[in-house]
Design an enzyme around this catalytic site. Structure first.
Site, mmCIF file in Angstrom:
data_model
loop_
_atom_site.group_PDB
_atom_site.id
_atom_site.type_symbol
_atom_site.label_atom_id
_atom_site.label_comp_id
_atom_site.label_asym_id
_atom_site.label_seq_id
_atom_site.Cartn_x
_atom_site.Cartn_y
_atom_site.Cartn_z
ATOM 1 C CG HIS A 256 15.609 1.201 -1.714
ATOM 2 N ND1 HIS A 256 15.055 2.321 -1.122
ATOM 3 C CD2 HIS A 256 14.567 0.507 -2.255
ATOM 4 C CE1 HIS A 256 13.744 2.320 -1.307
ATOM 5 N NE2 HIS A 256 13.428 1.243 -1.991
ATOM 6 C CB CYS B 125 -0.933 0.005 1.209
ATOM 7 S SG CYS B 125 -0.095 -0.205 2.783
#
Length: 408
Positions: free
Chosen positions: A87, A38
């Site tokens: 990352h 999301c």
């Protein structure tokens, strides 16, 4: 990335195999994993040719989302090599989440890799990378306090609703969706002080009744949602539907019957379950993922002091990954070099077999030992230097030179 742009880029679980295979068909992508939540849609790929692979991935995003590059390119980001590894490790550690230290993302990272593995579009590089990313995320949560308090989107959604209303005491909550996020929100509601009744609605009746039973709530038939809208003070929704489930007309039809009672809607689904136009109706407040990000930003100040410790763990795990990865990178070159040298040694011994045939066993063993020792000493320095230079530009040049010189 703004929610309006993230929504069309979302890869829902039912469509994930299609996305993975479409990406893997590129001539320039050797391995691929897609992490779509999301908050993010990220594509991790092993590229045969970097720039060509990037072009293929950008074209895929455009086709998938139906948006031209100029609509989203300013909000997109790309990393390669060490930066891409860092990352991913930070994502798994919960350092790149709306809720700092979020636990749900670690499960989502694992699930993304498992899906790619099931579709056979990952490979040894991403498999190793994602395994270590999961270990990094687990280690950060075990060795720091970054996961203390409200560290999941579902907990934050319930906390945001409680803050907006002052309390959930005596409030009736309608929970739409009985999936993982719905279950997590039900658990958070159960832990909320003096929270009122919980109604659970889901397209699948069995899942609605099962979740209602676990959280001490009441299941609601999907066709009875209008009556549930009338009863609810709070609506929490997070389904996996690709389409809007609750239109403005659905809510407007029950507003008069509510007698002016306000309705708070917290929609953390991506794509959204609730038509944004619902928020313009009188007495109705709609909060979405953008609001949740702002709420979480204000609430996580206490855990920020754990970030330096978490970043140190990430750095250590990156170094560990690079050591193993570079050793794996050089291992085939070293192995082939030693195999070639051994083949030459054996060939020369075979060529001289007629001269050696008269040697007694002791002398024969001495010849074996001598020739093996010469080969080992000749290859010792190149092997040590190759391993020491692994992962560096110089190491790559040395490996290329060895392949050319010895036709490996």
């Amino acid at each position: 990335m703004p929610l309006a742009l993230l929504e069309p880029m979302t890869v829902l679980p039912a469509r994930l195999p299609k996305a993975l295979h479409e990406l893997s068909r590129s001539d320039h992508v050797a391995e691929v994993v897609v992490v779509s939540t999301c908050m993010r849609t990220e594509i991790y790929a092993v590229a045969n040719r970097y720039h060509n692979a990037m072009n293929d991935i950008r074209e895929f995003i455009g086709r998938w989302s139906g948006l031209p590059p100029e609509a989203w390119s300013d909000h997109a980001y790309s990393y390669h090599d060490d930066a891409a590894i860092r990352h991913l490790f930070r994502v798994a550690a919960g350092l790149d989440s709306a809720v700092l230290g979020e636990g749900e993302i670690l499960r989502q990272v694992r699930t993304a890799w498992e899906a790619a593995h099931a579709e056979e579009v990952d490979g040894p590089i991403l498999a190793h990378l994602f395994r270590l990313a999961a270990e990094t995320g687990k280690r950060v949560r075990n060795e720091t306090q970054i996961a203390q308090g409200t560290t999941s989107l579902s907990q934050a959604a319930v906390a945001m609703a409680a803050e907006r209303l002052g309390s959930l005491a005596g409030r009736t909550t309608l929970l739409v969706g009985a999936g993982e996020m719905g279950e997590a929100m039900a658990t958070a509601l159960s832990a909320a002080p003096a929270a009122g009744p919980v109604l659970v609605a889901n397209r699948t009746w069995d899942r609605a009744t099962a979740l209602a039973s676990r959280c001490g709530g009441q299941a609601v038939q999907w066709g009875s949602l209008p009556e549930a809208f009338h009863a609810a003070d709070v609506l929490l929704t997070s389904t996996g539907s690709p389409d809007v489930l609750i239109e403005a007309d659905d809510i407007e039809a029950v507003l008069l019957a509510r007698g002016g009672r306000p309705l708070l809607i917290v929609d953390i689904a991506v794509p959204r379950d609730v038509d944004p136009a619902v928020g313009s109706l009188p007495g109705v407040t709609v909060l979405d993922m953008d609001d949740l990000k702002r709420f979480a930003e204000d609430a996580m100040a206490g855990r920020r002091q754990e970030v330096p410790a978490a970043e140190r763990i990430v750095a250590e795990e990156i170094e560990r990954y690079m050591e193993v990865a570079t050793q794996r990178e050089m291992a085939p070159v070293v192995a082939v070099l030693h195999e070639r040298a051994e083949a030459i040694r054996q060939s020369e011994l075979a060529r001289l077999e007629s001269r050696l045939a008269g040697l007694d066993p002791r002398s024969r063993r001495a010849v074996e030992t001598l020739t093996r020792g010469i080969v080992a000493k000749l290859l010792h320095e190149p092997t040590v230097n190759l391993k020491a230079a692994a992962g560096s530009p110089g190491g790559e040049q040395m490996a290329r030179a060895l392949r050319q010189l010895f036709d490996l």
